[in-house]
Scaffold this active site. Structure first.
Site, PDB file in Angstrom:
ATOM      1  N   ILE A  17      42.085  42.783  14.329  1.00  0.00           N
ATOM      2  CA  ILE A  17      40.945  43.690  14.295  1.00  0.00           C
ATOM      3  C   ILE A  17      39.817  43.128  15.152  1.00  0.00           C
ATOM      4  O   ILE A  17      39.204  43.846  15.957  1.00  0.00           O
ATOM      5  CB  ILE A  17      40.462  43.904  12.850  1.00  0.00           C
ATOM      6  CG1 ILE A  17      41.511  44.672  12.046  1.00  0.00           C
ATOM      7  CG2 ILE A  17      39.125  44.657  12.825  1.00  0.00           C
ATOM      8  CD1 ILE A  17      41.159  44.832  10.574  1.00  0.00           C
TER       9      ILE A  17
ATOM     10  N   LYS B 299      43.538  27.817  21.669  1.00  0.00           N
ATOM     11  CA  LYS B 299      44.187  29.064  21.284  1.00  0.00           C
ATOM     12  C   LYS B 299      43.273  30.268  21.544  1.00  0.00           C
ATOM     13  O   LYS B 299      43.739  31.345  21.928  1.00  0.00           O
ATOM     14  CB  LYS B 299      44.606  29.000  19.818  1.00  0.00           C
ATOM     15  CG  LYS B 299      45.686  27.958  19.560  1.00  0.00           C
ATOM     16  CD  LYS B 299      45.996  27.823  18.079  1.00  0.00           C
ATOM     17  CE  LYS B 299      47.065  26.757  17.843  1.00  0.00           C
ATOM     18  NZ  LYS B 299      47.371  26.574  16.406  1.00  0.00           N
TER      19      LYS B 299
ATOM     20  N   ASP C   6      34.448  26.990  12.196  1.00  0.00           N
ATOM     21  CA  ASP C   6      35.378  26.861  11.069  1.00  0.00           C
ATOM     22  C   ASP C   6      34.607  27.230   9.813  1.00  0.00           C
ATOM     23  O   ASP C   6      33.784  26.462   9.311  1.00  0.00           O
ATOM     24  CB  ASP C   6      35.908  25.432  10.983  1.00  0.00           C
ATOM     25  CG  ASP C   6      36.926  25.255   9.855  1.00  0.00           C
ATOM     26  OD1 ASP C   6      37.142  26.221   9.085  1.00  0.00           O
ATOM     27  OD2 ASP C   6      37.497  24.157   9.754  1.00  0.00           O
TER      28      ASP C   6
ATOM     29  N   TYR D 106      41.058  37.074  -4.299  1.00  0.00           N
ATOM     30  CA  TYR D 106      40.780  37.821  -3.070  1.00  0.00           C
ATOM     31  C   TYR D 106      39.870  39.013  -3.361  1.00  0.00           C
ATOM     32  O   TYR D 106      38.867  39.233  -2.679  1.00  0.00           O
ATOM     33  CB  TYR D 106      42.067  38.307  -2.413  1.00  0.00           C
ATOM     34  CG  TYR D 106      41.814  39.184  -1.202  1.00  0.00           C
ATOM     35  CD1 TYR D 106      41.343  38.631  -0.015  1.00  0.00           C
ATOM     36  CD2 TYR D 106      42.025  40.560  -1.256  1.00  0.00           C
ATOM     37  CE1 TYR D 106      41.093  39.428   1.088  1.00  0.00           C
ATOM     38  CE2 TYR D 106      41.773  41.364  -0.154  1.00  0.00           C
ATOM     39  CZ  TYR D 106      41.313  40.792   1.018  1.00  0.00           C
ATOM     40  OH  TYR D 106      41.054  41.590   2.109  1.00  0.00           O
TER      41      TYR D 106
ATOM     42  N   LYS E 147      36.033  39.914  -1.872  1.00  0.00           N
ATOM     43  CA  LYS E 147      35.629  41.155  -1.216  1.00  0.00           C
ATOM     44  C   LYS E 147      34.478  41.828  -1.964  1.00  0.00           C
ATOM     45  O   LYS E 147      33.587  42.419  -1.348  1.00  0.00           O
ATOM     46  CB  LYS E 147      36.827  42.089  -1.095  1.00  0.00           C
ATOM     47  CG  LYS E 147      37.945  41.576  -0.207  1.00  0.00           C
ATOM     48  CD  LYS E 147      37.529  41.539   1.262  1.00  0.00           C
ATOM     49  CE  LYS E 147      37.127  40.196   1.799  1.00  0.00           C
ATOM     50  NZ  LYS E 147      36.764  40.223   3.237  1.00  0.00           N
TER      51      LYS E 147
ATOM     52  N   ASN F  51      33.722  39.294  10.759  1.00  0.00           N
ATOM     53  CA  ASN F  51      35.059  39.878  10.702  1.00  0.00           C
ATOM     54  C   ASN F  51      36.097  38.965  10.072  1.00  0.00           C
ATOM     55  O   ASN F  51      37.074  39.437   9.503  1.00  0.00           O
ATOM     56  CB  ASN F  51      35.491  40.248  12.132  1.00  0.00           C
ATOM     57  CG  ASN F  51      36.978  40.495  12.253  1.00  0.00           C
ATOM     58  OD1 ASN F  51      37.492  41.520  11.831  1.00  0.00           O
ATOM     59  ND2 ASN F  51      37.686  39.526  12.843  1.00  0.00           N
TER      60      ASN F  51
END
Length: 333
Positions: free
Chosen positions: A60, A84, A106, A219, A223, A133
């Site tokens: 995304i 990377k 990080d 989790y 959120k 994000n």
């Protein structure tokens, strides 16, 4: 609208009316950060940074950056691994003809977060849009941040709080230089926040209370925390030109699911998941649409629509208590 209808509506939204390729405005004067955008080659596949809302071929964050570059924004991609990330930046340059800039970050280490914000402020005096994000879902229970916080809450909430708070001077300066007098913080949340109605404060750090909860609960809680943080940021800094939104990007095919079991992944992949470019749509709407200047404190849902978060995320006491906890945990960093 009840919880179940909201979950269904957000999982299977109506046809999109918003088209980023058509509707994102020119961003020539904008400086933007997107966290969690790294894409690397792995055989014939592409995989993403463990701290990103990622996808099968792109994440995304990668799709967000791509559209921002195509509209001439100056974009910093904030991830953990320079080598990377440079693969993603090169790929983006090949696709858009524009160069993004790497910013080491990080989110599981508050010292790294501080260093990242300092590096950005040494290069830029203004920040117009921050896309928070990056995200992590259901890692092994033994994983903690460097400072001993539950990994999901530490990355998804605490790390982004610290990064945002350190960048507030640049965001306020960005608001002052913007034509609409606004700078935007787009916090990627999830419809998963609908599945819990509070924060269990004794699960933020390791101990029996945390280990008694399953990974999905932790989790969902993170959120929920994203939405609470977004609302509290909006309340505290709206008068200074900050527009803070919480965004459900949709149930997107993503490297975010890499810790899920085979059955859960099969169900998601064959029934619920949308292709990655859809996941960039609502964040881009929140972050760039002209009407977005009026979205402070709102919760957006697929595809590029105003939604309704759980009412408990608006609780003033919860917002203030979370903000106090976040301030305490970031003291000295």
């Amino acid at each position: 609208m009840g919880i179940i209808p909201s979950l269904i509506r957000e999982a299977r939204p109506a046809k999109a009316l918003y088209d980023p390729a058509r509707d994102v405005p020119d961003l020539s004067d904008k400086v933007i950060i997107v966290t969690g955008t790294k894409v690397i080659s792995f055989g014939s596949q592409l995989v993403c940074d463990p701290q990103c809302h990622a996808g099968g071929n792109t994440g995304i964050g990668y799709e967000i950056v791509k559209q921002l570059l195509l509209k001439n924004g100056k974009v910093y991609v904030a991830t953990r691994d320079r080598k990377k990330s440079e693969v993603a930046i090169d790929k983006l340059q090949n696709e858009t003809g524009k160069l993004a800039y790497f910013l080491p970050l990080d989110l599981a280490d508050l010292e790294s977060v501080k260093a990242s914000a300092d590096e950005f402020k040494s290069k830029e005096t203004e920040l117009h849009v921050l896309f928070n994000n990056a995200g992590l879902s259901e890692p092994p229970i033994g994983q903690l941040t460097k400072q001993g916080i539950d990994m999901q809450f530490g990355v998804n909430v605490l790390g982004h709080y610290h990064f945002t708070s350190l960048l507030l001077p640049a965001l306020i300066a960005g608001a002052q230089s913007s034509g609409d007098g606004k700078a935007r913080v787009v916090n990627l949340a999830s419809s998963s926040h609908l599945l819990t109605n509070c924060l269990w404060w004794d699960t933020f750090e390791d101990g029996p209370a945390r280990r008694s909860k399953n990974l999905m609960y932790l989790y969902n809680q993170s959120k929920f925390g994203n939405v609470v943080f977004s609302h509290e940021l909006a309340r505290r800094y709206g008068e200074k030109g900050i527009v803070s939104t919480a965004v459900n990007p949709g149930i997107i095919r993503s490297e975010l699911q890499r810790y899920y079991g085979a059955v859960k992944n099969w169900v998601l992949d064959n029934i619920l998941l949308w292709d990655t470019p859809y996941g960039a749509m609502t964040p881009l709407y929140a972050g760039t649409a002209p009407e977005g200047k009026d979205f402070n404190g709102m919760y957006l849902v697929p595809w590029a629509r105003i939604g309704s978060a759980r009412k408990e995320t608006h609780n003033r006491d919860t917002g203030e208590r979370l903000w106090t906890w976040l301030e305490e945990k970031t003291k000295g960093f």
